[in-house]
Design an enzyme around this catalytic site. Structure first.
Site, PDB file in Angstrom:
ATOM      1  N   ASP A  18       0.719  43.241 -49.082  1.00  0.00           N
ATOM      2  CA  ASP A  18      -0.444  44.136 -49.176  1.00  0.00           C
ATOM      3  C   ASP A  18      -0.297  45.155 -50.300  1.00  0.00           C
ATOM      4  O   ASP A  18      -0.377  46.369 -50.079  1.00  0.00           O
ATOM      5  CB  ASP A  18      -0.663  44.862 -47.846  1.00  0.00           C
ATOM      6  N   GLU A 210     -11.946  42.758 -45.765  1.00  0.00           N
ATOM      7  CA  GLU A 210     -10.949  43.818 -45.558  1.00  0.00           C
ATOM      8  C   GLU A 210     -10.359  44.251 -46.886  1.00  0.00           C
ATOM      9  O   GLU A 210     -10.765  43.791 -47.947  1.00  0.00           O
ATOM     10  CB  GLU A 210      -9.834  43.323 -44.630  1.00  0.00           C
TER      11      GLU A 210
END
Length: 527
Positions: A18, A210
């Protein structure tokens, strides 16, 4: 004149998922998720996008205590999807701590007021550093925030905005998500004003929109958002608007602008998405995303950060121009190139480069140890190679492991009753002995993950003998390369049929993210 450097992907190896980055003080600053790991939210910096060094970590043991990491529900919870940005003269990281067992924390004496603040923020928080990462303030719990994967954006007028993802309250299709935005009061750390839902995904039926990021370029606002979850269908899309707080963001007809889902299950880099952008001092734009290197369909090192060039055409960013896939190597700084990078035709060199390394043993620096609050007796490091082993000596250690999580691992330990060294595997909590050999206290043994096999063997004593305070030694080698795929990516041999002197071995598929589930990758550790 620009100096030529070669960027080799992934720029960080092992569990660094991420990624988010920014250009700050003439350097790229890159932060990644850390789940329950301490130190957490590791930050690496680079002046040339090729040579990276660990700058600091925003979460030390004290910050981990304030974030209640001791009480996360599983190894796959904790600190999710950060964003790093400049905040005036300071640096800010926004993130979410997921699935804290608050009742257990309260029973252990946690401050009820702090628990209430965590609840009011649904785990969303900000950390601020005013000294370039030496110290961090917080957590500042963001009252009124919901969901996860937050972004922090400062508009041209100085107002600050919080953008995040959450499941849609009235979904029109399964797993529909909302990307929503509200103004953030950074004096009181709470959201205010009306909420705007600005995105659900690039196509009708898109799942798990997202990891949003907002950018302002030439008077236009751009929204980056991933979709389809961190697995084989993962993709990155972009939208734009003339107004930040608009109800409608224009979809790019070329979406998704980055994905490997069209390359098939056999391609050696999968799960590509979750991108962020920066502009360097040369005016060139660069992206970072996550991806997973796989062996015969299985990933063991988790999600890693990959860097790629960006150009702008017709008011839209074009990711990985030229061939639309991530490259193993990129040459940055070519003076004779238009956009500050050159892809080059280097695929033919990759097989030699991957297999030309000597096997070696190294002692992990104690400053680089990872701790897991849920397994306090262990010290860990990231598995960061296709051929990776952790060494075990019965005199110095009780056990050595390579694990995906606390219920999925391959371990080596001793049975004093039978004077044996025992090899075990645990698949989702079911522990099975798969072999043993005679115990010799002055000998060394190892758990080795190579390709998609896990092997247990007696090994030569290392040249660097650790003391009991610093006992984490690992070995790295060069897994066999079968071929080279597009982009210069080596296709790794699974190694199940390669004979050696192991006293036990098994198919390591159970250690993969695909089998174990969750979001992390393998760690190697001892206790």
């Amino acid at each position: 004149m620009k100096r030529d450097v070669t960027i080799t992907n992934p720029v960080l190896q092992g569990v660094f998922p991420d990624p988010s980055w920014m250009w700050h003080n003439n350097e790229a600053w890159l932060v990644t998720s850390s789940f329950g790991q301490v130190p957490g939210l590791p930050i690496h910096t680079s002046r040339d996008l090729s040579h990276w060094q660990r700058r600091c970590s925003a979460i030390d043991e004290e910050m981990a205590r304030r974030l209640f990491l001791k009480y996360i529900r599983t190894d796959n919870h904790g600190i999710f999807a950060p964003t790093i940005r400049e905040f005036g003269d300071a640096i800010i990281i926004v993130s979410t701590v997921m699935e804290v067992m608050v009742d257990k924390a309260l029973a252990d004496g946690a401050d009820p007021d702090e628990i209430n603040r965590l609840r009011a923020a649904n785990g969303n928080f900000a950390l601020v550093s005013r000294d370039d990462g030496l110290t961090w303030e917080g957590p500042h719990w963001i009252k009124g925030a919901v969901g996860n994967d937050p972004d922090f954006f400062i508009d041209a007028d100085g107002t600050t905005w919080w953008t995040a993802s959450r499941p849609s309250s009235s979904p029109r299709w399964p797993f529909q998500s909302d990307i929503w935005m509200r103004k953030l009061d950074t004096e009181r750390w709470r959201l205010e004003g009306p909420e705007r839902i600005i995105w659900h995904g690039a196509v009708e039926g898109a799942t798990w929109a997202e990891s949003p990021h907002i950018f302002l370029k030439d008077g236009t606002y751009y929204l980056l958002a991933a979709e389809a979850g961190t697995e084989r269908r993962h993709a990155q899309s972009v939208a734009r608007s003339d107004s930040l707080n608009a109800c409608y963001y224009e979809n790019n007809s070329r979406n998704p602008i980055l994905t490997h889902r069209t390359l098939g299950e056999g391609f050696p880099v999968q799960n590509v998405g979750h991108s962020d952008m920066l502009r360097d001092d040369n005016g060139d734009w660069w992206g970072v995303c996550l991806g997973s290197r796989v062996v015969e369909g299985y990933s063991f090192m988790g999600r890693e950060p990959f860097v790629f060039p960006i150009v702008w055409e017709d008011g839209w960013p074009v990711f990985t121009p030229g061939d639309a896939l991530l490259r193993r190597r990129i040459i940055r700084g070519q003076e004779n190139t238009r956009h500050g990078y050159q892809l080059g035709d280097i695929a033919s060199q990759e097989g030699k480069n991957e297999t030309d390394r000597d096997r070696h043993i190294e002692q992990i620096n104690p400053n680089d140890y990872l701790m897991l609050p849920t397994q306090p007796q262990w010290i860990w490091t990231r598995v960061d190679d296709f051929d990776y082993e952790v060494l075990f000596n019965p005199t110095l250690m009780h056990e050595a492991r390579i694990q995906q999580n606390r219920d999925v691992f391959a371990s080596i330990t001793t049975d004093s009753d039978s004077s044996s060294v025992v090899a075990c595997i645990s698949n989702k909590g079911t522990v099975q002995e798969i072999g043993r050999t005679a115990l010799h206290h002055d000998e060394w043994y190892s758990v080795r993950l190579v390709g998609r096999s896990v092997r247990f063997a007696q090994v030569p004593a290392p040249n660097c003998i650790p003391n009991t305070e610093h006992p984490l030694l690992v070995g790295k080698g060069a897994a066999a390369v079968e071929s080279v795929a597009a982009g210069g990516w080596p296709v790794i041999n699974g190694g199940l049929d390669i004979p050696d002197s192991s006293f036990a071995y098994a198919d390591a598929a159970f250690l993969s993210t695909e089998s174990a589930g969750g979001y992390i990758g393998c760690l190697a550790g001892v206790r």
